[in-house]
Scaffold this motif. Structure first.
Motif, PDB file in Angstrom:
ATOM      1  N   ALA A 452       0.522 -26.773  28.631  1.00  0.00           N
ATOM      2  CA  ALA A 452       1.285 -27.761  29.388  1.00  0.00           C
ATOM      3  C   ALA A 452       2.269 -28.478  28.481  1.00  0.00           C
ATOM      4  O   ALA A 452       1.999 -28.715  27.304  1.00  0.00           O
ATOM      5  N   ASN A 453       3.419 -28.824  29.033  1.00  0.00           N
ATOM      6  CA  ASN A 453       4.450 -29.550  28.283  1.00  0.00           C
ATOM      7  C   ASN A 453       4.870 -30.755  29.106  1.00  0.00           C
ATOM      8  O   ASN A 453       5.860 -30.719  29.844  1.00  0.00           O
ATOM      9  N   GLU A 454       4.104 -31.831  29.003  1.00  0.00           N
ATOM     10  CA  GLU A 454       4.332 -33.021  29.823  1.00  0.00           C
ATOM     11  C   GLU A 454       5.664 -33.698  29.501  1.00  0.00           C
ATOM     12  O   GLU A 454       6.177 -34.475  30.295  1.00  0.00           O
ATOM     13  N   ARG A 455       6.213 -33.415  28.329  1.00  0.00           N
ATOM     14  CA  ARG A 455       7.473 -34.062  27.934  1.00  0.00           C
ATOM     15  C   ARG A 455       8.693 -33.385  28.547  1.00  0.00           C
ATOM     16  O   ARG A 455       9.810 -33.874  28.420  1.00  0.00           O
ATOM     17  N   PHE A 456       8.507 -32.226  29.169  1.00  0.00           N
ATOM     18  CA  PHE A 456       9.644 -31.434  29.645  1.00  0.00           C
ATOM     19  C   PHE A 456       9.474 -31.167  31.133  1.00  0.00           C
ATOM     20  O   PHE A 456       9.194 -30.055  31.559  1.00  0.00           O
ATOM     21  N   ARG A 457       9.611 -32.238  31.910  1.00  0.00           N
ATOM     22  CA  ARG A 457       9.339 -32.181  33.335  1.00  0.00           C
ATOM     23  C   ARG A 457      10.588 -32.538  34.141  1.00  0.00           C
ATOM     24  O   ARG A 457      11.400 -33.370  33.729  1.00  0.00           O
ATOM     25  N   LEU A 458      10.707 -31.908  35.308  1.00  0.00           N
ATOM     26  CA  LEU A 458      11.754 -32.284  36.244  1.00  0.00           C
ATOM     27  C   LEU A 458      11.538 -33.726  36.707  1.00  0.00           C
ATOM     28  O   LEU A 458      10.403 -34.204  36.750  1.00  0.00           O
ATOM     29  N   PRO A 459      12.609 -34.437  37.089  1.00  0.00           N
ATOM     30  CA  PRO A 459      12.426 -35.811  37.567  1.00  0.00           C
ATOM     31  C   PRO A 459      11.602 -35.846  38.842  1.00  0.00           C
ATOM     32  O   PRO A 459      11.755 -34.986  39.725  1.00  0.00           O
ATOM     33  N   ALA A 460      10.729 -36.842  38.944  1.00  0.00           N
ATOM     34  CA  ALA A 460       9.929 -36.997  40.161  1.00  0.00           C
ATOM     35  C   ALA A 460      10.825 -37.307  41.357  1.00  0.00           C
ATOM     36  O   ALA A 460      10.513 -36.937  42.492  1.00  0.00           O
ATOM     37  N   ASP A 461      11.937 -37.975  41.097  1.00  0.00           N
ATOM     38  CA  ASP A 461      12.906 -38.283  42.146  1.00  0.00           C
ATOM     39  C   ASP A 461      13.840 -37.081  42.298  1.00  0.00           C
ATOM     40  O   ASP A 461      14.712 -36.836  41.462  1.00  0.00           O
ATOM     41  N   ALA A 462      13.666 -36.322  43.390  1.00  0.00           N
ATOM     42  CA  ALA A 462      14.427 -35.090  43.584  1.00  0.00           C
ATOM     43  C   ALA A 462      15.898 -35.334  43.870  1.00  0.00           C
ATOM     44  O   ALA A 462      16.688 -34.383  43.913  1.00  0.00           O
ATOM     45  N   SER A 463      16.296 -36.596  44.042  1.00  0.00           N
ATOM     46  CA  SER A 463      17.708 -36.888  44.257  1.00  0.00           C
ATOM     47  C   SER A 463      18.462 -37.041  42.941  1.00  0.00           C
ATOM     48  O   SER A 463      19.696 -37.143  42.942  1.00  0.00           O
ATOM     49  N   ARG A 464      17.734 -37.040  41.827  1.00  0.00           N
ATOM     50  CA  ARG A 464      18.384 -37.179  40.522  1.00  0.00           C
ATOM     51  C   ARG A 464      19.105 -35.870  40.151  1.00  0.00           C
ATOM     52  O   ARG A 464      18.610 -34.771  40.409  1.00  0.00           O
ATOM     53  N   ASP A 465      20.240 -35.997  39.496  1.00  0.00           N
ATOM     54  CA  ASP A 465      20.946 -34.830  38.960  1.00  0.00           C
ATOM     55  C   ASP A 465      20.266 -34.377  37.670  1.00  0.00           C
ATOM     56  O   ASP A 465      19.635 -35.196  36.967  1.00  0.00           O
ATOM     57  N   VAL A 466      20.403 -33.090  37.343  1.00  0.00           N
ATOM     58  CA  VAL A 466      19.872 -32.578  36.083  1.00  0.00           C
ATOM     59  C   VAL A 466      20.959 -31.782  35.357  1.00  0.00           C
ATOM     60  O   VAL A 466      21.716 -31.022  35.979  1.00  0.00           O
ATOM     61  N   ILE A 467      21.028 -31.973  34.047  1.00  0.00           N
ATOM     62  CA  ILE A 467      21.940 -31.238  33.176  1.00  0.00           C
ATOM     63  C   ILE A 467      21.071 -30.397  32.252  1.00  0.00           C
ATOM     64  O   ILE A 467      20.211 -30.927  31.541  1.00  0.00           O
ATOM     65  N   MET A 468      21.286 -29.086  32.254  1.00  0.00           N
ATOM     66  CA  MET A 468      20.423 -28.161  31.518  1.00  0.00           C
ATOM     67  C   MET A 468      21.262 -27.412  30.490  1.00  0.00           C
ATOM     68  O   MET A 468      22.196 -26.685  30.853  1.00  0.00           O
ATOM     69  N   ILE A 469      20.926 -27.571  29.206  1.00  0.00           N
ATOM     70  CA  ILE A 469      21.662 -26.933  28.111  1.00  0.00           C
ATOM     71  C   ILE A 469      20.729 -25.902  27.486  1.00  0.00           C
ATOM     72  O   ILE A 469      19.748 -26.263  26.822  1.00  0.00           O
ATOM     73  N   GLY A 470      21.015 -24.629  27.716  1.00  0.00           N
ATOM     74  CA  GLY A 470      20.087 -23.587  27.268  1.00  0.00           C
ATOM     75  C   GLY A 470      20.783 -22.309  26.849  1.00  0.00           C
ATOM     76  O   GLY A 470      20.860 -21.348  27.624  1.00  0.00           O
ATOM     77  N   PRO A 471      21.308 -22.240  25.624  1.00  0.00           N
ATOM     78  CA  PRO A 471      21.906 -20.985  25.155  1.00  0.00           C
ATOM     79  C   PRO A 471      20.843 -19.942  24.844  1.00  0.00           C
ATOM     80  O   PRO A 471      19.704 -20.269  24.514  1.00  0.00           O
ATOM     81  N   GLY A 472      21.217 -18.668  24.951  1.00  0.00           N
ATOM     82  CA  GLY A 472      20.287 -17.579  24.636  1.00  0.00           C
ATOM     83  C   GLY A 472      19.048 -17.644  25.497  1.00  0.00           C
ATOM     84  O   GLY A 472      19.092 -17.953  26.692  1.00  0.00           O
ATOM     85  N   THR A 473      17.895 -17.366  24.891  1.00  0.00           N
ATOM     86  CA  THR A 473      16.639 -17.410  25.647  1.00  0.00           C
ATOM     87  C   THR A 473      16.229 -18.836  25.987  1.00  0.00           C
ATOM     88  O   THR A 473      15.267 -19.043  26.728  1.00  0.00           O
ATOM     89  N   GLY A 474      16.971 -19.822  25.482  1.00  0.00           N
ATOM     90  CA  GLY A 474      16.726 -21.202  25.870  1.00  0.00           C
ATOM     91  C   GLY A 474      17.001 -21.457  27.340  1.00  0.00           C
ATOM     92  O   GLY A 474      16.643 -22.515  27.870  1.00  0.00           O
ATOM     93  N   VAL A 475      17.615 -20.490  28.019  1.00  0.00           N
ATOM     94  CA  VAL A 475      17.872 -20.633  29.449  1.00  0.00           C
ATOM     95  C   VAL A 475      16.598 -20.446  30.268  1.00  0.00           C
ATOM     96  O   VAL A 475      16.570 -20.793  31.458  1.00  0.00           O
TER      97      VAL A 475
END
Length: 620
Positions: A452-475
């Motif tokens: 489990a990775n509790e530090r890397f969670r989607l926001p509980a509020d689904a109306s929040r925007d998310v910005i995802m930076i993931g080059p290579g296999t980081g995607v």
């Protein structure tokens, strides 16, 4: 309709049936860390007089005195420090000690001056960085705001990887700084390598013994469980993994790419394993057989000779295949090998002035290269004993269980390269786990578990925007993020920033992202293909600069800052040594430029995002 059952409570307890039912509902969904926090919170309220004193049936009728509390703070990048801290907390509580267990970013640093007993369990990320959840904690203790601590007794358990020169650097710095602030050590610092138990298990036992001797625990009351315990089948764990069937093993880089990146689909059916977006799948690898044979041949060992590893006896070949690390050089092994090889050059690398060359050796060579370049005599048993135990590898899960059911998908870069001129079959080198996964056929089974990775969670509020930076296999985790948000009907926008060398061959999950963009499930997609801008140049021509994800962030800095100001959550996944540092520096620059801040306040802004859980990194 039958009445709701009332939780079982000990006789004489001070709660009404309604209060007991509320307590049952409150505690039912909490994990171990949550329960530890709640117990410390309730104890703090009682000490402050905010709650009426609760009498224990075993306690004498006398004025209650709050027992000294052992604070256990952990900073964890992959979950190991968290697991060890929870183990210590559980054992300390069972020994009758009052315990408060907190993740480093949840620890109120203003309370440090009043702390009396503190244990810190903390990992070092990469080569000398704190784990993301402990950056603020480490900066506070290292900084000028840290208070004098003459009343504090402390102990530090550091976790690290001895294939990096700054092994357990964060644990060492905290240990020295706490002592500098006037605190006294309960016991000497522990430095645990990837074979954690070798150091961590005896250190925790000693820490518990010292804590029991130092902190006088009050008599313990007998407690009846709130709810009857029921036999529950044990879920697979790191030490007891699940044998999962490999359903698909597909190369997703195009013909002509110099990268072999695989999409794997793994069945979890019958395991009882569950995961959230952002979690990782742990895989226990088997070393490449060709590498094992090369090591045996280089040292002139008998592969069938029996050797003992702990309570087990197995052949040298089996031990090297399944139990020992062969693709990385560690400092403890290098020390022993330098002595056996009688090499002044290796001895020089181990000296303080050789740190840069030692780092290059660790980064560029594998064990087989060391054995061939600096020959030395090893017996089979001594060699196996000197090697570090093989550890599982963690891969960010590239799917949402809400969409794929009893499956977990991975995005894995197969590490395979040639050294020297590449002409000899012996010139090939591999990554241990990536090669294991790449050569596993569909239908075969893999030993896996969920981390489990509790530090890397989607926001509980689904109306929040998310910005995802993931080059290579980081995607990988962002594929799971988008799947999950689409399935949940999240109204917040999704912005993906992806990079790789070439668009034609290295655009991972291209059709999925383009389809999501067309459907409005992905609201923005920015791409950085670093080698596509490089053309054939003549003599004297300048080579065009490479474009990476941080350049795209800088180009769109105004929009990026506007998203953050409107409450967006920001995620980074991928390489820790270069990409994550460059992206972090770029983010600071964007915040300073478009937020009208100086460098210090830009850093405070980003730290505040992190403390809110709005800036999260999964870097490796």
């Amino acid at each position: 309709m039958s009445a709701s059952p009332v939780p079982l409570l000990p006789p004489g307890q001070p709660l009404s049936p309604d209060q007991a039912a509320l307590l049952d509902r409150l505690t039912g969904g909490l994990d171990a860390a949550g329960l530890w926090w709640l117990s410390g919170y309730a104890a703090g309220l009682a000490r402050a007089g905010a709650l009426p004193a609760v009498r224990s049936i075993a306690a004498p009728a006398a004025e209650a005195v709050a027992p000294p509390t052992l604070a256990i703070v952990y900073g964890s990048q992959t979950g190991n420090a968290k697991r060890l801290a929870e183990s210590l907390a559980s054992q300390a509580e069972a020994a009758g000690l009052a315990v408060r267990l907190l993740r480093a970013d949840a620890y109120p640093t203003r309370e440090l001056k009043n702390e009396r007993y503190l244990v810190v369990v903390i990992s070092t990320q990469g080569d000398g960085d704190p784990p993301d959840d402990a950056r603020g904690f480490v900066e506070f203790i290292a900084g000028k705001r840290a208070p004098a601590l003459p009343e504090l007794k402390f102990a530090v358990l550091g976790l690290g990887d001895s294939s990096y020169p700054q092994f357990c650097e964060i644990g060492r710095r905290l240990d020295e700084r706490l002592a500098e602030l006037g605190a006294a050590r309960l016991l000497e610092r522990g430095d645990a390598d990837l074979d954690l138990e070798t150091v961590a298990t005896p250190w925790i036992a000693r820490a518990l013994e010292v804590a029991r001797e130092t902190i006088k625990a009050p008599p313990r009351a007998s407690v009846t469980p709130l709810r009857p315990s029921a036999a529950v089948p044990a879920a697979p764990t790191r030490d007891a993994p699940f044998a999962a069937e490999l359903l698909a093993n597909q190369r997703i880089t195009g013909r002509g790419s110099d990268r072999d990146i695989r999409h794997l689909e793994i069945s979890l059916e019958g395991s009882g394993l569950h995961y959230e977006p952002g979690d990782a799948l742990g895989v226990w690898p088997v070393n490449p057989p060709a590498l094992v044979d090369a090591v045996i041949a280089t040292l002139g060992l008998d592969g069938e000779q029996a050797v003992t590893i702990g309570p087990d006896t197995r052949s040298v070949r089996e031990a090297l295949l399944r139990k020992r690390e062969l693709t990385r050089i560690t400092r403890p092994f290098l020390v022993q090998h330098a002595q056996r090889a009688n090499s002044d050059l290796l001895a020089g690398l181990l000296a303080p002035e050789g740190a840069a060359s030692l780092a290059a050796l660790f980064a560029q060579q594998q064990l087989i290269d060391l054995l061939r370049t600096y020959p030395a005599s090893w017996s089979a048993s001594e060699f196996v004993a000197a090697l570090r135990p093989l550890a599982p590898r963690l891969y960010s899960i590239a799917s949402s269980q809400a969409v794929v059911g009893d499956e977990a998908h991975l995005t894995v870069a197969h590490v395979e390269y040639a050294v020297g001129d590449g002409a000899s079959p012996d010139s090939l080198r591999w990554g241990a786990a990536s090669n294991f996964l790449a050569r596993t056929d569909e239908g075969e089974r893999l030993p896996v578990f969920i981390e489990a990775n509790e530090r890397f969670r989607l926001p509980a509020d689904a109306s929040r925007d998310v910005i995802m930076i993931g080059p290579g296999t980081g995607v990988a985790p962002f594929r799971g993020f988008v799947q999950h948000r689409v399935e949940a009907g999240a109204s917040g926008r999704n912005w993906l920033v992806f990079g790789n060398p070439h668009a034609r061959t290295d655009f991972l999950y291209q059709t999925e992202w383009q389809d999501a963009l067309k459907r409005g499930q992905l609201h923005r997609l920015d791409l950085a293909f670093s080698r596509d801008g490089i053309r054939a140049v003549g003599h004297g021509d300048a080579t065009p600069p490479k474009t990476y994800v941080q350049h795209r962030l800088r180009e769109h800095g105004r929009e990026l800052f506007a998203w953050l100001e409107s409450g967006a959550h920001l995620y980074v996944c991928g390489d820790a040594t270069r990409m994550a540092r460059d992206v972090h520096a770029t983010l600071l620059g964007v915040i300073a430029e478009h937020g009208g801040r100086d460098a210090e306040s830009a850093n405070d802004y980003l730290n505040d995002l992190q403390s809110q859980g709005r800036y999260a990194r999964d870097v490796y």
